[in-house]
Design a protein around this motif. Structure first.
Motif, mmCIF file in Angstrom:
data_model
loop_
_atom_site.group_PDB
_atom_site.id
_atom_site.type_symbol
_atom_site.label_atom_id
_atom_site.label_comp_id
_atom_site.label_asym_id
_atom_site.label_seq_id
_atom_site.Cartn_x
_atom_site.Cartn_y
_atom_site.Cartn_z
ATOM 1 N N ILE A 173 0.850 -1.203 0.000
ATOM 2 C CA ILE A 173 0.000 0.000 0.000
ATOM 3 C C ILE A 173 0.875 1.238 0.000
ATOM 4 O O ILE A 173 0.377 2.359 0.063
ATOM 5 N N TYR A 176 6.752 2.010 2.627
ATOM 6 C CA TYR A 176 7.119 2.147 4.040
ATOM 7 C C TYR A 176 6.849 0.765 4.648
ATOM 8 O O TYR A 176 6.164 -0.066 4.045
ATOM 9 N N LEU A 178 5.335 -1.654 7.664
ATOM 10 C CA LEU A 178 4.438 -1.750 8.822
ATOM 11 C C LEU A 178 4.858 -2.969 9.642
ATOM 12 O O LEU A 178 5.694 -3.757 9.197
#
Ligand SMILES: COc1cccc(COC(=O)c2cn[nH]c2)c1
Length: 279
Positions: A173, A176, A178
């Motif tokens: 998504i 970065y 998560l």
């Protein structure tokens, strides 16, 4: 559409039952099954992870619990009512009451078997980036299954094993990292399910959205017309619909050029008026 989510934190996904998606579930537009991966472990300690072959920091999610969870989801979709909702292992909660679930399952099962393999989405930094086009494509699927990875990820053999049973889609998504796939799954589920007819009240509002036609949204205002010394742009109070439409289009072009020039580059149908707005 049926959506199943597998996670070691099934309660994370409960937010999906609120608001519009919750209503869509109650209306039978959507079925949501959330499954606790630990319910598919085979040892006393309910182990879901272990150290990586080849060394390195962190842990890897073991393959067997995933295969058992995914097989259970396939069985439930292929044989409607095969498991009464109340005794579905790992089912944190069945969205619809038993009789409706069975009826919906019957429908879903036909849809799933008729339409081919369910789509297995694995949120991961190592996937193509999910965007509105992806959401529109997935909104047509009959059955989406989200595998929420944690730790350093899932044993690769799960994806290799799943190939013949699912259309496997690693999906990012954004660039970065998560801690797990739960939040990413909720982002994608929200973006996809809101496109299903009937899920959000006014389909009109889908038409004029950022990214719908490649441009970002124009600035919006509501009462009062004058607020703490800030005025609503005159044109919006004029009632001149053509001028308002032009103003809005100009603002969208300006905002997209300023904030997301990369999107503008993709647009090939700017008219002369558009180009004037950008000069
Ligand atoms: C599959 O294994 C793992 C391991 C760790 C975290 C995650 C969650 O996904 C992301 O971090 C992500 C998704 N898009 N951008 C970032 C998945």
């Amino acid at each position: 559409m049926r959506i199943d989510v597998v996670s070691i934190f099934p309660e994370y996904l409960e937010g999906l039952r609120l608001s519009l998606i919750g209503k869509a579930i109650d209306q039978g537009l959507l079925e949501l099954g959330v499954h606790d991966l630990r319910a598919f472990t085979v040892d006393r300690h309910r182990t879901v992870d272990d150290t990586p072959y080849g060394g390195g920091a962190g842990m890897v999610m073991k393959a067997e619990p995933w295969a058992l969870a995914l097989e259970r989801i396939l069985d439930a979709a292929a044989a409607p009512g095969s498991l009464a909702p109340r005794d579905r292992l790992g089912e944190a909660d069945e969205a619809a009451p038993a009789d409706e679930a069975a009826a919906a399952d019957a429908e879903t099962a036909d849809a799933v078997t008729a339409a081919g393999k369910p789509v297995l989405i694995v949120p991961s930094p190592a996937g193509p980036v999910f965007d509105q086009r992806t959401a529109e494509e997935l909104a047509h699927a009959d059955h989406l299954v989200f595998a929420c990875g944690r730790y350093e990820g899932i044993d690769q053999r799960v994806l290799d094993w799943a190939q013949e049973r699912f259309e496997c889609r690693p999906m990012s998504i954004g660039d970065y990292v998560l801690n797990g796939g739960e939040v990413a799954s909720m982002v994608m589920i929200e973006a996809v399910t809101r496109l299903i007819p009937g899920v959000i009240g006014n389909p009109e509002s889908l038409a004029e959205e950022s990214h719908e036609d490649g441009l970002l949204e124009y600035p919006i205002y509501t009462k009062p017309a004058s607020w703490r010394g800030h005025e609503v742009p005159e044109v919006l109070l004029s009632g001149n619909h053509q001028a308002i439409a032009r103003w809005r289009r100009d603002r969208r072009l300006e905002r997209t050029a300023e904030v997301r020039p990369d999107l503008l580059a993709r647009l090939d149908d700017l008219d002369r008026g558009d180009r004037e707005a950008l000069d």
